[in-house]
Design an enzyme around this catalytic site. Structure first.
Site, PDB file in Angstrom:
ATOM      1  CG  ASP A  86      -2.389   0.588   0.914  1.00 42.18           C
ATOM      2  OD1 ASP A  86      -2.455   1.864   0.734  1.00 42.18           O
ATOM      3  OD2 ASP A  86      -3.140  -0.124   0.827  1.00 42.18           O
TER       4      ASP A  86
ATOM      5  CG  HIS B 246      -1.280   1.335  -3.204  1.00 44.01           C
ATOM      6  ND1 HIS B 246      -2.651   0.938  -2.681  1.00 44.01           N
ATOM      7  CD2 HIS B 246      -1.023   0.191  -3.753  1.00 44.01           C
ATOM      8  CE1 HIS B 246      -2.892  -0.304  -3.141  1.00 44.01           C
ATOM      9  NE2 HIS B 246      -2.043  -0.670  -3.611  1.00 44.01           N
TER      10      HIS B 246
END
Length: 412
Positions: free
Chosen positions: A227, A250
Site C-alpha cells: 500500500d 501505492h
C-alpha cells in the site's frame, strides 16, 4: 538543493536544516551506562519490557542480539521521558488473532488498532534489530474476512522529540508505522518488508501514516509493501520525506482527505524528494474524497521532486474523486482545496496499465485546484503505446511542462 528550496519556501528550508541535525539526544548519550538488559522468558515478555521502560533507573533498555522477545499482550509505553530502547535483537508480536482482536489499542480514525503505543519525550529506538508483526496469519485471515481489524506494528502516540533509526520492520499485519499526534519525529535507515508467502496479498501495509503531527522526517529507507509507501493523513504539517526506495507500493500519497463529514483536514508544507518508486500503483499522488457526506480541507505547499519511477501505473496523479463514483463526484464535488503543488523532475517509466497516460490531474470544478506546477516530467509508457499522454480536468496547469497537459481549465 537548499538554495533552491529557500528561494521557494523558507519554511521548508528551516524544516530540513533542523531535522537533518537530529541524532541520539545528549541526555541519553550521557546516561547510556545505566542500561537494563532483557532476556527472553519463554513466555510473554511484554510485562518485562513494560517494567524496564517505566523504570527511571534504566535510561537504556537493551534487547541483545540473538534475543527474541515474544510479545503476547499489548504494550502501552506512553509518557516516557529520556528513554533509549536499544533493539539489537527481535521484538516479535504473537499471531494470537483472538487475543489481539479483543485487546489491541483502537483508534476511531479509519478503524485502526495497534500492538504497541510508544510516546513521551526524548526517546530513541534503534540498535539494528527487528520488529516482527507475524503478519502472515493476518494476511490470510483478512482474505477470508475483510472486516478483520489488523494491528499496526509501531504507533508513536503523543510523542515529542523521538528518533527511530537503524532497525528492520517485517511482517506488519497492516500499517507498519502510525505517527499520531507527534512532534519532532525522525525515522532514518529503516528497512520495511511486508510480503505474503501465500496466495493472499499483504494488503493495507502502509509504510508510514502521519496523522495530526508536525515536523516529521522519514529518510534513507527501503520499503517493500502493499500500500502507500508514505501517506500524509489529516493534519500533517512540515514533513520531509527523503531518499526512499519504495517497491510494490501505492505511492507517496497526500491523503486520503475529506473522508469524514464535519471534519476539516489540513496537509501543508511537505517535501518528498529523491524517491525511487518501483512496481507501484502510484508515484506522486494526492487523493481527496468527493460525494454527498464528506468533509473539507486544504492541501497546500506540497513538493514532489526527484522521483525516479519504474513500472508505475500512475506516475503523477491528483484524484479529487477518490472512492467516489463519477456521477456523485459531478453532483457533489470535493470540498478539499488543493493549491501550491509542485511536481518537479519526475522521470522513468509507467507500467502501461493506463496505456499511454503517465500523468493525470483530475480536479473538482470551481477552482478547487490552483497553482499546480509541473516541471521536468519525463516519464514514458511502454513502447507499444507510443508517446506519453498527459490528462487533466478542471485545473489550470503552470510550469515548464504545462503545455503537455493542453487546456483543461473548465468548470463543467
Amino acid at each position: 538543493m537548499l538554495v533552491t528550496l529557500a528561494s521557494r519556501t523558507l519554511s521548508l528550508y528551516v524544516l530540513i536544516s533542523v531535522v537533518l541535525a537530529v541524532s541520539v539526544p545528549p541526555a541519553l548519550e550521557s546516561r547510556a551506562s545505566g542500561a537494563c538488559t532483557l532476556e527472553a522468558s519463554g513466555s510473554d515478555d511484554a510485562p518485562a519490557i513494560l517494567a524496564a521502560a517505566a523504570d527511571t533507573s534504566c535510561p537504556t533498555v537493551t534487547i541483545p542480539s540473538g534475543t527474541t522477545l515474544s510479545i503476547q499482550s499489548k504494550l502501552n509505553m506512553t509518557g516516557l521521558s529520556n528513554k533509549h530502547i536499544d533493539l539489537q535483537g527481535t521484538i516479535k508480536f504473537s499471531d494470537d488473532l483472538d487475543y489481539w482482536k479483543d485487546n489491541a489499542f483502537t483508534f476511531s480514525f479509519q478503524d485502526q488498532a495497534a500492538f504497541w503505543l510508544l510516546g513521551g519525550t526524548n526517546i530513541v529506538l534503534d540498535g539494528g534489530g527487528t520488529l516482527d508483526g507475524s503478519g502472515q496469519a493476518w494476511y490470510d485471515a483478512f482474505a477470508k474476512d475483510d472486516s478483520t481489524v489488523r494491528p499496526i506494528l509501531l504507533t508513536l502516540y503523543q510523542a515529542t522529540d523521538i528518533t527511530v533509526q537503524n532497525i528492520k520492520m517485517i511482517n506488519g499485519p497492516e500499517w507498519i508505522n502510525f505517527v499520531n499526534e507527534g512532534k519532532n519525529v525522525v525515522f532514518r535507515n529503516i528497512t520495511i518488508t511486508a510480503v505474503s508467502t501465500s496466495s493472499n496479498d499483504a494488503k493495507n501495509t502502509d509504510g508510514w501514516d502521519i496523522f495530526r503531527s508536525d515536523n516529521v522526517t522519514i529518510a534513507d529507507s527501503n520499503i517493500t509493501n502493499g500500500d502507500d509507501c508514505v501517506s500524509f493523513k489529516p493534519n500533517s504539517t512540515n514533513i520531509l520525506v527523503s531518499n526512499l526506495s519504495c517497491n510494490g507500493s501505492h505511492g507517496i500519497s497526500v491523503g486520503s482527505l475529506g473522508q469524514y463529514a464535519g471534519e476539516y483536514d489540513i496537509v501543508e508544507n511537505v517535501l518528498a524528494t529523491n524517491i525511487r518508486m518501483s512496481n507501484a500503483q502510484n508515484g506522486a499522488r494526492i487523493k481527496a474524497w468527493a460525494g454527498k457526506d464528506v468533509g473539507s480541507g486544504i492541501v497546500k505547499n506540497i513538493t514532489f521532486e526527484g522521483f525516479v519511477e519504474s513500472n508505475v501505473d500512475n506516475p503523477v496523479i491528483i484524484d479529487q474523486c477518490y472512492e467516489t463514483s463519477s456521477s456523485d463526484c459531478t453532483k457533489y464535488p470535493s470540498n478539499t482545496y488543493i493549491e501550491d503543488i509542485w511536481f518537479t523532475n519526475i522521470s522513468g517509466t509507467s507500467s502501461g496499465k493506463e496505456k499511454a497516460v503517465v500523468a493525470s490531474l483530475s480536479c473538482s470544478p470551481d477552482g478547487r485546484c490552483s497553482d499546480i506546477n509541473v516541471n521536468g516530467i519525463t516519464v514514458t509508457p511502454p513502447s507499444k503505446y507510443g508517446e506519453p499522454s498527459f490528462q487533466c480536468q478542471n485545473v489550470d496547469v503552470s510550469g515548464d511542462d504545462a503545455s503537455l497537459f493542453g487546456t483543461c481549465k473548465t468548470t463543467s
